[in-house]
Enzyme design. Structure first.
Site, short mmCIF file in Angstrom:
data_model
loop_
_atom_site.label_atom_id
_atom_site.label_comp_id
_atom_site.label_asym_id
_atom_site.label_seq_id
_atom_site.Cartn_x
_atom_site.Cartn_y
_atom_site.Cartn_z
N LYS A 93 2.44 -3.29 7.18
CA LYS A 93 2.88 -3.41 5.73
C LYS A 93 4.24 -3.11 5.34
O LYS A 93 5.06 -3.79 4.60
CB LYS A 93 1.97 -2.81 4.80
CG LYS A 93 0.51 -3.01 4.89
CD LYS A 93 0.39 -4.43 4.25
CE LYS A 93 0.36 -4.68 2.96
NZ LYS A 93 0.05 -5.93 2.36
N THR A 115 0.95 -1.07 -0.13
CA THR A 115 0.08 -0.28 0.03
C THR A 115 0.92 1.29 0.19
O THR A 115 2.06 1.25 0.38
CB THR A 115 -0.87 -0.08 1.12
OG1 THR A 115 -1.57 1.26 1.33
CG2 THR A 115 -0.09 -0.33 2.64
N ASP A 116 0.20 2.35 -0.31
CA ASP A 116 1.02 3.61 -0.50
C ASP A 116 1.14 4.22 0.94
O ASP A 116 1.83 4.88 1.37
CB ASP A 116 0.22 4.83 -1.41
CG ASP A 116 -1.11 5.02 -1.11
OD1 ASP A 116 -1.65 4.35 0.05
OD2 ASP A 116 -1.65 5.90 -1.53
N GLU A 117 0.30 3.61 2.05
CA GLU A 117 0.22 4.17 3.35
C GLU A 117 1.55 3.85 3.88
O GLU A 117 2.03 4.72 5.04
CB GLU A 117 -0.83 3.59 4.22
CG GLU A 117 -2.00 3.78 3.47
CD GLU A 117 -3.41 3.49 4.14
OE1 GLU A 117 -3.52 3.13 5.44
OE2 GLU A 117 -4.34 3.15 3.62
N TYR A 139 -1.72 -0.53 10.93
CA TYR A 139 -1.76 -1.20 9.74
C TYR A 139 -0.24 -0.95 8.83
O TYR A 139 0.06 -1.92 8.35
CB TYR A 139 -2.99 -0.76 8.98
CG TYR A 139 -3.09 -0.91 7.72
CD1 TYR A 139 -2.87 -2.50 7.11
CD2 TYR A 139 -3.03 0.12 6.46
CE1 TYR A 139 -2.93 -2.80 5.80
CE2 TYR A 139 -3.13 -0.30 5.19
CZ TYR A 139 -2.98 -1.66 4.77
OH TYR A 139 -3.04 -1.85 3.44
P1 NAD Z 1 -9.25 -7.50 2.52
O1 NAD Z 1 -9.17 -7.28 3.63
O2 NAD Z 1 -10.56 -7.40 1.62
O3 NAD Z 1 -8.83 -9.10 1.79
C1 NAD Z 1 -7.92 -9.73 2.66
C2 NAD Z 1 -7.88 -11.08 2.34
O4 NAD Z 1 -6.71 -11.88 2.82
C3 NAD Z 1 -9.40 -11.65 2.97
O5 NAD Z 1 -9.80 -12.60 1.98
C4 NAD Z 1 -8.69 -12.50 4.13
O6 NAD Z 1 -9.55 -13.54 4.39
C5 NAD Z 1 -7.25 -12.91 3.73
N1 NAD Z 1 -6.51 -13.30 4.83
C6 NAD Z 1 -6.34 -12.29 5.95
N2 NAD Z 1 -5.45 -13.13 6.86
C7 NAD Z 1 -5.15 -13.93 6.37
C8 NAD Z 1 -4.14 -15.04 6.77
N3 NAD Z 1 -3.68 -15.21 7.96
N4 NAD Z 1 -3.75 -15.99 5.86
C9 NAD Z 1 -4.49 -16.28 4.49
N5 NAD Z 1 -5.52 -15.08 4.25
C10 NAD Z 1 -5.76 -14.57 5.13
O7 NAD Z 1 -7.85 -6.71 1.66
P2 NAD Z 1 -7.95 -5.95 0.13
O8 NAD Z 1 -8.48 -4.61 0.36
O9 NAD Z 1 -8.53 -6.81 -0.79
O10 NAD Z 1 -6.18 -5.78 0.20
C11 NAD Z 1 -5.68 -6.69 -0.41
C12 NAD Z 1 -4.17 -6.48 -0.50
O11 NAD Z 1 -3.95 -5.27 -1.06
C13 NAD Z 1 -3.65 -6.17 1.24
O12 NAD Z 1 -2.42 -6.65 1.03
C14 NAD Z 1 -3.54 -4.57 1.41
O13 NAD Z 1 -2.66 -4.31 2.03
C15 NAD Z 1 -3.40 -4.23 -0.03
N6 NAD Z 1 -3.77 -2.91 -0.48
C16 NAD Z 1 -5.05 -2.73 -0.45
C17 NAD Z 1 -5.69 -1.40 -0.71
C18 NAD Z 1 -7.15 -1.08 -0.53
O14 NAD Z 1 -7.44 0.05 -0.97
N7 NAD Z 1 -8.11 -1.94 -0.14
C19 NAD Z 1 -4.51 -0.53 -1.55
C20 NAD Z 1 -3.34 -0.76 -1.47
C21 NAD Z 1 -3.02 -2.02 -1.07
P1 TYD Z 2 -10.56 3.95 4.52
O1 TYD Z 2 -11.73 3.56 3.31
O2 TYD Z 2 -10.77 3.49 5.70
O3 TYD Z 2 -9.15 3.95 3.89
P2 TYD Z 2 -7.59 4.39 4.30
O4 TYD Z 2 -7.90 4.87 5.88
O5 TYD Z 2 -7.04 3.23 4.48
O6 TYD Z 2 -7.40 5.70 3.63
O7 TYD Z 2 -10.71 5.51 4.68
C1 TYD Z 2 -10.61 6.37 3.77
C2 TYD Z 2 -10.66 7.92 3.95
O8 TYD Z 2 -12.14 8.03 4.62
C3 TYD Z 2 -9.76 7.97 5.20
O9 TYD Z 2 -9.33 9.44 5.24
C4 TYD Z 2 -10.85 7.83 6.54
C5 TYD Z 2 -12.13 8.39 6.06
N1 TYD Z 2 -13.35 7.69 6.52
C6 TYD Z 2 -14.33 8.47 6.88
O10 TYD Z 2 -14.31 9.80 6.98
N2 TYD Z 2 -15.45 7.88 7.75
C7 TYD Z 2 -15.59 6.36 7.60
O11 TYD Z 2 -16.54 5.95 8.10
C8 TYD Z 2 -14.42 5.63 7.00
C9 TYD Z 2 -14.47 4.03 7.21
C10 TYD Z 2 -13.27 6.18 6.71
#
Ligand code: NAD
Ligand code: TYD
Length: 354
Positions: A164, A135-137, A160
């Site tokens: 990562k 993630t970019d975070e 988190y």
């Molecule tokens: P998500 O939470 O929707 O899915 C995560 C999946 O991992 C789930 O299916 C869960 O069951 C599985 N999982 C969790 N713990 C596990 C374990 N111990 N063993 C096996 N499986 C396990 O997450 P997402 O939003 O789809 O993100 C996927 C990846 O992309 C993550 O690595 C996250 O850090 C990265 N990412 C997410 C975003 C975003 O905006 N959602 C952005 C950038 C990067």
């Molecule tokens: P989120 O979807 O949790 O992603 P991330 O924290 O990984 O960026 O949140 C996106 C943005 O929205 C973040 O600045 C937090 C804000 N946010 C709210 O204002 N209300 C909410 O209920 C949630 C879940 C997030």
């Protein structure tokens, strides 16, 4: 020429982004066996990949990436030569309440997975790939100016993002120390179908449908760079095929929004679709207590992936939001399925006792 992998292991493929990646890989690599390994935590849901069941090149295995013995048996049986690693705990608010599980899965789990790769790949590391999705975070929070680039120093600020960041460091350390052939990509905020309604956009869509308040943290001035999930999945496919080993790629849509503007836009598009005769949705916007340590701004400079690999997002924000809202409206059963008792407890703890 991209390497052919007979067996590709994808972790976290029952989650949000993982389900889109698994789908894309199953369709793009008909000659490869795609193994989807997922623990099925609260965020994992087999309904996300129900359309793939029965496909000859698709296999699901329920397992924990921290469980070395099961990983070992899986590698023994399937001998994957490439791993695309998405399994993670992924929600910042949960990491604030319960950091330990983030350290366990994101750091220990990633390390276990790499140990097993090295054990089974042995000396023969050519034509192997460990592709870590991040993630970019990990880069921390930007002020009003500037962008994250591949060389930006890490400065994670939530449990988190720290977990990562630790995983990213370990992947590079395994590359440097043991020669693990790796690639890392760090992406901005994703949105789209199958996202668990704890993240901002699906949480707001669910609340819009039920005419509940739309909780905006603080003053809604925090900025995120949004990317439609299918564009991220395509970027992952492109990097998998053409990315350079040992390299990092930042993925982003040049699409920054203040949270308040985004939620307003979501309301406007929702009202245009006009489900159930709903209108005046912006009235539901409610400012609530801010997230502790809330990162102000994330923004990605995606020049490297654009110039080196020719990737660009296809989906505009309005189009992506419209498709996302429509998907949640068309999939109310899916939504009801994930908004279970556990979700109600989560919602109460995070929002009503805030
Ligand atoms: P998500 O939470 O929707 O899915 C995560 C999946 O991992 C789930 O299916 C869960 O069951 C599985 N999982 C969790 N713990 C596990 C374990 N111990 N063993 C096996 N499986 C396990 O997450 P997402 O939003 O789809 O993100 C996927 C990846 O992309 C993550 O690595 C996250 O850090 C990265 N990412 C997410 C975003 C975003 O905006 N959602 C952005 C950038 C990067
Ligand atoms: P989120 O979807 O949790 O992603 P991330 O924290 O990984 O960026 O949140 C996106 C943005 O929205 C973040 O600045 C937090 C804000 N946010 C709210 O204002 N209300 C909410 O209920 C949630 C879940 C997030």
């Amino acid at each position: 020429m991209p390497t052919h992998h007979s067996n590709i292991l994808i972790t976290g493929g029952a989650g949000f982004i993982g389900s889109h990646v698994v789908r894309l890989f199953v369709h793009n690599f008909p000659e490869s066996q795609i193994i989807n390994l997922d623990k099925l935590t609260y965020a994992g849901n087999l309904a996300n990949v129900a359309d793939l069941e029965g496909k000859p090149n698709y296999l699901f295995v329920q397992a924990d990436i921290c469980d070395a013995q099961t990983l070992d048996a899986l590698f023994e049986r399937w001998k994957p030569t490439a791993v695309v690693h998405l399994a993670a705990e992924s929600h910042v608010d949960r990491s604030i309440h319960e950091p330990n599980v983030f350290l366990q899965t994101n750091i220990i789990g990633t390390t276990q997975l790499m140990n097993v790769c090295l054990k089974h790949w042995g000396e023969n590391l050519s034509n192997k790939l460990f592709y870590h999705i991040s993630t970019d975070e990990v880069y921390g929070s930007l002020g009003p100016e500037g962008y994250f680039r591949e060389e930006t120093p890490y400065a994670p600020q939530s449990p988190y993002s720290a977990s990562k960041a630790a995983a990213d460091h370990l992947v590079r350390a395994f590359g440097n120390t043991y020669g693990l052939p790796f690639i890392i990509s760090n992406c901005s905020n994703n949105y789209g179908p199958y996202q668990f309604p704890e993240k901002l956009i699906p949480l707001c869509i669910n609340n819009l449908v039920h005419r509940r308040p739309l909780p905006v943290y603080g003053k809604g001035e925090n900025i995120r760079d949004w990317l439609y999930v299918e564009d991220h999945a395509e970027a992952i496919l492109t990097i998998f095929q053409h990315g350079r080993l040992g390299h990092t790629y930042l993925i982003g849509g040049r699409n920054e929004w203040r949270n308040i503007d985004l939620v307003r836009r979501l309301c406007q598009i929702y009202d245009t679709i006009n489900p159930f005769g709903h209108r005046d949705s912006e009235k539901l916007i409610t400012f609530v207590k801010d997230r502790p340590g809330h990162d102000l701004r994330y923004a990605i400079d995606p020049t490297k992936i654009e110039q080196e690999l020719g990737w660009k997002p296809r989906t505009t924000m309005d189009d992506g939001l419209r498709r996302t809202i429509q998907w949640y409206l068309d999939n109310q059963k899916w939504l009801q399925g994930v908004v279970s008792c556990a979700y109600r407890d989560y919602y109460r703890q995070m929002y009503e006792e805030r």
